[in-house]
Motif scaffolding. Sequence first.
Motif, PDB file in Angstrom:
ATOM      1  N   PHE A  64     -50.678 -43.616 -18.734  1.00 42.94           N
ATOM      2  CA  PHE A  64     -50.060 -43.790 -20.048  1.00 42.94           C
ATOM      3  C   PHE A  64     -48.732 -44.521 -19.924  1.00 42.94           C
ATOM      4  O   PHE A  64     -48.415 -45.385 -20.751  1.00 42.94           O
ATOM      5  CB  PHE A  64     -49.856 -42.426 -20.710  1.00 42.94           C
ATOM      6  N   MET A  65     -47.965 -44.150 -18.917  1.00 35.94           N
ATOM      7  CA  MET A  65     -46.655 -44.773 -18.745  1.00 35.94           C
ATOM      8  C   MET A  65     -46.798 -46.259 -18.385  1.00 35.94           C
ATOM      9  O   MET A  65     -46.066 -47.100 -18.909  1.00 35.94           O
ATOM     10  CB  MET A  65     -45.888 -44.034 -17.645  1.00 35.94           C
ATOM     11  N   GLU A  66     -47.723 -46.579 -17.501  1.00 35.40           N
ATOM     12  CA  GLU A  66     -47.894 -47.966 -17.048  1.00 35.40           C
ATOM     13  C   GLU A  66     -48.467 -48.860 -18.138  1.00 35.40           C
ATOM     14  O   GLU A  66     -48.219 -50.074 -18.144  1.00 35.40           O
ATOM     15  CB  GLU A  66     -48.791 -47.996 -15.814  1.00 35.40           C
ATOM     16  N   SER A  67     -49.265 -48.301 -19.043  1.00 38.64           N
ATOM     17  CA  SER A  67     -49.895 -49.110 -20.093  1.00 38.64           C
ATOM     18  C   SER A  67     -49.056 -49.185 -21.369  1.00 38.64           C
ATOM     19  O   SER A  67     -49.487 -49.811 -22.351  1.00 38.64           O
ATOM     20  CB  SER A  67     -51.278 -48.554 -20.431  1.00 38.64           C
ATOM     21  N   GLY A  68     -47.883 -48.580 -21.373  1.00 42.49           N
ATOM     22  CA  GLY A  68     -46.994 -48.679 -22.522  1.00 42.49           C
ATOM     23  C   GLY A  68     -47.228 -47.631 -23.595  1.00 42.49           C
ATOM     24  O   GLY A  68     -46.748 -47.780 -24.721  1.00 42.49           O
ATOM     25  N   TYR A  69     -47.955 -46.554 -23.260  1.00 46.01           N
ATOM     26  CA  TYR A  69     -48.209 -45.491 -24.231  1.00 46.01           C
ATOM     27  C   TYR A  69     -47.475 -44.208 -23.848  1.00 46.01           C
ATOM     28  O   TYR A  69     -47.931 -43.107 -24.117  1.00 46.01           O
ATOM     29  CB  TYR A  69     -49.704 -45.205 -24.336  1.00 46.01           C
ATOM     30  N   GLY A  70     -46.317 -44.357 -23.256  1.00 50.57           N
ATOM     31  CA  GLY A  70     -45.562 -43.190 -22.819  1.00 50.57           C
ATOM     32  C   GLY A  70     -44.995 -42.353 -23.947  1.00 50.57           C
ATOM     33  O   GLY A  70     -44.596 -41.202 -23.723  1.00 50.57           O
ATOM     34  N   ASP A  71     -44.934 -42.916 -25.159  1.00 52.72           N
ATOM     35  CA  ASP A  71     -44.405 -42.163 -26.298  1.00 52.72           C
ATOM     36  C   ASP A  71     -45.501 -41.405 -27.048  1.00 52.72           C
ATOM     37  O   ASP A  71     -45.232 -40.803 -28.100  1.00 52.72           O
ATOM     38  CB  ASP A  71     -43.683 -43.101 -27.267  1.00 52.72           C
ATOM     39  N   THR A  72     -46.724 -41.403 -26.513  1.00 47.93           N
ATOM     40  CA  THR A  72     -47.818 -40.685 -27.163  1.00 47.93           C
ATOM     41  C   THR A  72     -47.617 -39.181 -27.007  1.00 47.93           C
ATOM     42  O   THR A  72     -47.434 -38.676 -25.904  1.00 47.93           O
ATOM     43  CB  THR A  72     -49.172 -41.088 -26.547  1.00 47.93           C
ATOM     44  N   ALA A  73     -47.648 -38.484 -28.119  1.00 45.67           N
ATOM     45  CA  ALA A  73     -47.424 -37.031 -28.098  1.00 45.67           C
ATOM     46  C   ALA A  73     -48.672 -36.243 -28.477  1.00 45.67           C
ATOM     47  O   ALA A  73     -48.732 -35.041 -28.213  1.00 45.67           O
ATOM     48  CB  ALA A  73     -46.288 -36.658 -29.040  1.00 45.67           C
ATOM     49  N   LEU A  74     -49.664 -36.909 -29.061  1.00 46.60           N
ATOM     50  CA  LEU A  74     -50.828 -36.169 -29.552  1.00 46.60           C
ATOM     51  C   LEU A  74     -52.034 -37.100 -29.609  1.00 46.60           C
ATOM     52  O   LEU A  74     -51.901 -38.278 -29.972  1.00 46.60           O
ATOM     53  CB  LEU A  74     -50.533 -35.607 -30.953  1.00 46.60           C
ATOM     54  N   ILE A  75     -53.182 -36.561 -29.242  1.00 45.27           N
ATOM     55  CA  ILE A  75     -54.444 -37.305 -29.296  1.00 45.27           C
ATOM     56  C   ILE A  75     -55.450 -36.462 -30.076  1.00 45.27           C
ATOM     57  O   ILE A  75     -55.637 -35.270 -29.783  1.00 45.27           O
ATOM     58  CB  ILE A  75     -54.997 -37.593 -27.885  1.00 45.27           C
ATOM     59  N   GLY A  76     -56.079 -37.068 -31.065  1.00 41.20           N
ATOM     60  CA  GLY A  76     -56.987 -36.301 -31.917  1.00 41.20           C
ATOM     61  C   GLY A  76     -58.291 -37.011 -32.189  1.00 41.20           C
ATOM     62  O   GLY A  76     -58.374 -38.240 -32.156  1.00 41.20           O
ATOM     63  N   ASP A  77     -59.297 -36.235 -32.473  1.00 41.28           N
ATOM     64  CA  ASP A  77     -60.600 -36.765 -32.860  1.00 41.28           C
ATOM     65  C   ASP A  77     -61.380 -35.655 -33.553  1.00 41.28           C
ATOM     66  O   ASP A  77     -61.018 -34.471 -33.468  1.00 41.28           O
ATOM     67  CB  ASP A  77     -61.377 -37.291 -31.659  1.00 41.28           C
ATOM     68  N   ALA A  78     -62.448 -36.033 -34.228  1.00 40.77           N
ATOM     69  CA  ALA A  78     -63.268 -35.070 -34.970  1.00 40.77           C
ATOM     70  C   ALA A  78     -64.696 -35.114 -34.438  1.00 40.77           C
ATOM     71  O   ALA A  78     -65.162 -36.139 -33.931  1.00 40.77           O
ATOM     72  CB  ALA A  78     -63.252 -35.390 -36.464  1.00 40.77           C
ATOM     73  N   THR A  79     -65.367 -34.006 -34.564  1.00 44.52           N
ATOM     74  CA  THR A  79     -66.776 -33.911 -34.195  1.00 44.52           C
ATOM     75  C   THR A  79     -67.516 -33.173 -35.296  1.00 44.52           C
ATOM     76  O   THR A  79     -66.948 -32.325 -35.984  1.00 44.52           O
ATOM     77  CB  THR A  79     -66.962 -33.187 -32.845  1.00 44.52           C
ATOM     78  N   GLU A  80     -68.787 -33.516 -35.464  1.00 46.85           N
ATOM     79  CA  GLU A  80     -69.602 -32.917 -36.510  1.00 46.85           C
ATOM     80  C   GLU A  80     -70.840 -32.273 -35.894  1.00 46.85           C
ATOM     81  O   GLU A  80     -71.468 -32.843 -35.002  1.00 46.85           O
ATOM     82  CB  GLU A  80     -70.015 -33.958 -37.554  1.00 46.85           C
ATOM     83  N   ILE A  81     -71.177 -31.097 -36.392  1.00 51.56           N
ATOM     84  CA  ILE A  81     -72.319 -30.332 -35.902  1.00 51.56           C
ATOM     85  C   ILE A  81     -73.315 -30.156 -37.043  1.00 51.56           C
ATOM     86  O   ILE A  81     -72.940 -29.761 -38.145  1.00 51.56           O
ATOM     87  CB  ILE A  81     -71.877 -28.949 -35.376  1.00 51.56           C
ATOM     88  N   TRP A  82     -74.560 -30.478 -36.757  1.00 51.81           N
ATOM     89  CA  TRP A  82     -75.596 -30.328 -37.774  1.00 51.81           C
ATOM     90  C   TRP A  82     -75.758 -28.862 -38.155  1.00 51.81           C
ATOM     91  O   TRP A  82     -75.772 -27.986 -37.288  1.00 51.81           O
ATOM     92  CB  TRP A  82     -76.926 -30.883 -37.263  1.00 51.81           C
ATOM     93  N   ILE A  83     -75.931 -28.619 -39.460  1.00 55.89           N
ATOM     94  CA  ILE A  83     -76.215 -27.278 -39.950  1.00 55.89           C
ATOM     95  C   ILE A  83     -77.441 -27.346 -40.858  1.00 55.89           C
ATOM     96  O   ILE A  83     -77.808 -28.421 -41.349  1.00 55.89           O
ATOM     97  CB  ILE A  83     -75.022 -26.679 -40.720  1.00 55.89           C
ATOM     98  N   SER A  84     -78.068 -26.210 -41.078  1.00 55.37           N
ATOM     99  CA  SER A  84     -79.271 -26.167 -41.908  1.00 55.37           C
ATOM    100  C   SER A  84     -78.918 -26.421 -43.363  1.00 55.37           C
ATOM    101  O   SER A  84     -77.836 -26.052 -43.836  1.00 55.37           O
ATOM    102  CB  SER A  84     -79.964 -24.810 -41.776  1.00 55.37           C
ATOM    103  N   GLN A  85     -79.819 -27.056 -44.050  1.00 59.31           N
ATOM    104  CA  GLN A  85     -79.620 -27.310 -45.475  1.00 59.31           C
ATOM    105  C   GLN A  85     -79.786 -26.024 -46.273  1.00 59.31           C
ATOM    106  O   GLN A  85     -80.593 -25.171 -45.930  1.00 59.31           O
ATOM    107  CB  GLN A  85     -80.598 -28.368 -45.972  1.00 59.31           C
ATOM    108  N   SER A  86     -79.003 -25.921 -47.328  1.00 57.53           N
ATOM    109  CA  SER A  86     -79.032 -24.734 -48.168  1.00 57.53           C
ATOM    110  C   SER A  86     -79.909 -24.971 -49.397  1.00 57.53           C
ATOM    111  O   SER A  86     -80.140 -26.117 -49.811  1.00 57.53           O
ATOM    112  CB  SER A  86     -77.607 -24.357 -48.593  1.00 57.53           C
ATOM    113  N   GLU A  87     -80.377 -23.871 -49.989  1.00 60.79           N
ATOM    114  CA  GLU A  87     -81.136 -23.969 -51.224  1.00 60.79           C
ATOM    115  C   GLU A  87     -80.218 -24.257 -52.423  1.00 60.79           C
ATOM    116  O   GLU A  87     -80.698 -24.646 -53.487  1.00 60.79           O
ATOM    117  CB  GLU A  87     -81.915 -22.682 -51.471  1.00 60.79           C
ATOM    118  N   ASN A  88     -78.917 -24.036 -52.225  1.00 56.32           N
ATOM    119  CA  ASN A  88     -77.943 -24.302 -53.280  1.00 56.32           C
ATOM    120  C   ASN A  88     -77.554 -25.785 -53.241  1.00 56.32           C
ATOM    121  O   ASN A  88     -77.079 -26.295 -52.216  1.00 56.32           O
ATOM    122  CB  ASN A  88     -76.708 -23.417 -53.083  1.00 56.32           C
TER     123      ASN A  88
END
Length: 306
Positions: free
Chosen positions: A182-206
């Motif tokens: 991170f330091m060598e590539s110029g991203y030394g000021d990065t404080a947080l890394i985030g991403d989202a993931t989705e999990i399939w769930i069963s369909q509801s009758e509603n």
Amino acid sequence: MLLIWKKSTPKKPSRELKRKIDCTKTVLTSSNANTVRSTPRKPRKTGVKLPYRKALEGQTFSYEALMRYPDRIYYMTGLTLSELDCLYECLEPFLHTIVYPDCNNDDSSHLRKLDTKTELISFLTICRHALDLGVIAWMTGSSISTMSRIFVGWCVFLSTIFESIDLTPLPGFLNDYMPKCFMESGYGDTALIGDATEIWISQSENFDINNITFSNYKNHTTGKICLWTLPPGFLLKCTDAFPGSISDADITEQSCVLDTVTKGKTVMTDKGFNITDICHEKGLLHNRPPMKFSHQFDETEVKKEL
């Protein structure tokens, strides 16, 4: 008329009849002898020899048996023996708060089927290998209902304990553990890394529930979870599961994870994770790859991102 009864003397058996009787006696005698030989002797009441006893103990699924095989504990739980012991020592002062469903939790220690360390190993094994409760119940010598109560009790207990832990890094922590790349590539000021993931769930009758949980990205009903880590790889935040239709910006704002980042620092995400406006409102920089609207990036866009 005068009847005179005369005592008759018994006739001697013929030679043929005598021979048949002798043959029958011989057959019966040999049959009794074979029956006596085939009857197994009762084993002497002796204790199990020590080598066999140790072998039997090694076949049981318990902490006392598995602690002699650290590789098995790592395979079952994903933790080393020292990590498992450290986790248990941290949890031990709060074990009395575990609530087992449909049980008298006031004084049930004398009715406990498994010790608490074995319960912890069983819970982690179920989570790691998605093991059926019937299988783990057979392995531990308990019933499915008992294992179900253990699983629910430990699930609520651990989630409550872990949610109360503040994982916000101390001042200077990121500077000391920032990866060299991170330091060598110029991203030394990065404080947080985030991403989202989705999990399939069963369909509801509603219909309304299906409409809320439907994800256009997955084209299915899903549950959406955001994970936030620090550049050294430490976990900072794992959100609850939200309906699949929620946006990345909304789930980030509700998790309040950006409040733990110092102003002026950079938040790094994937290109589809659009939280630029929220980051600017909180005085943060947002680093994400650009969206590609043509077949290929031109040379100017490539140099801009380097």
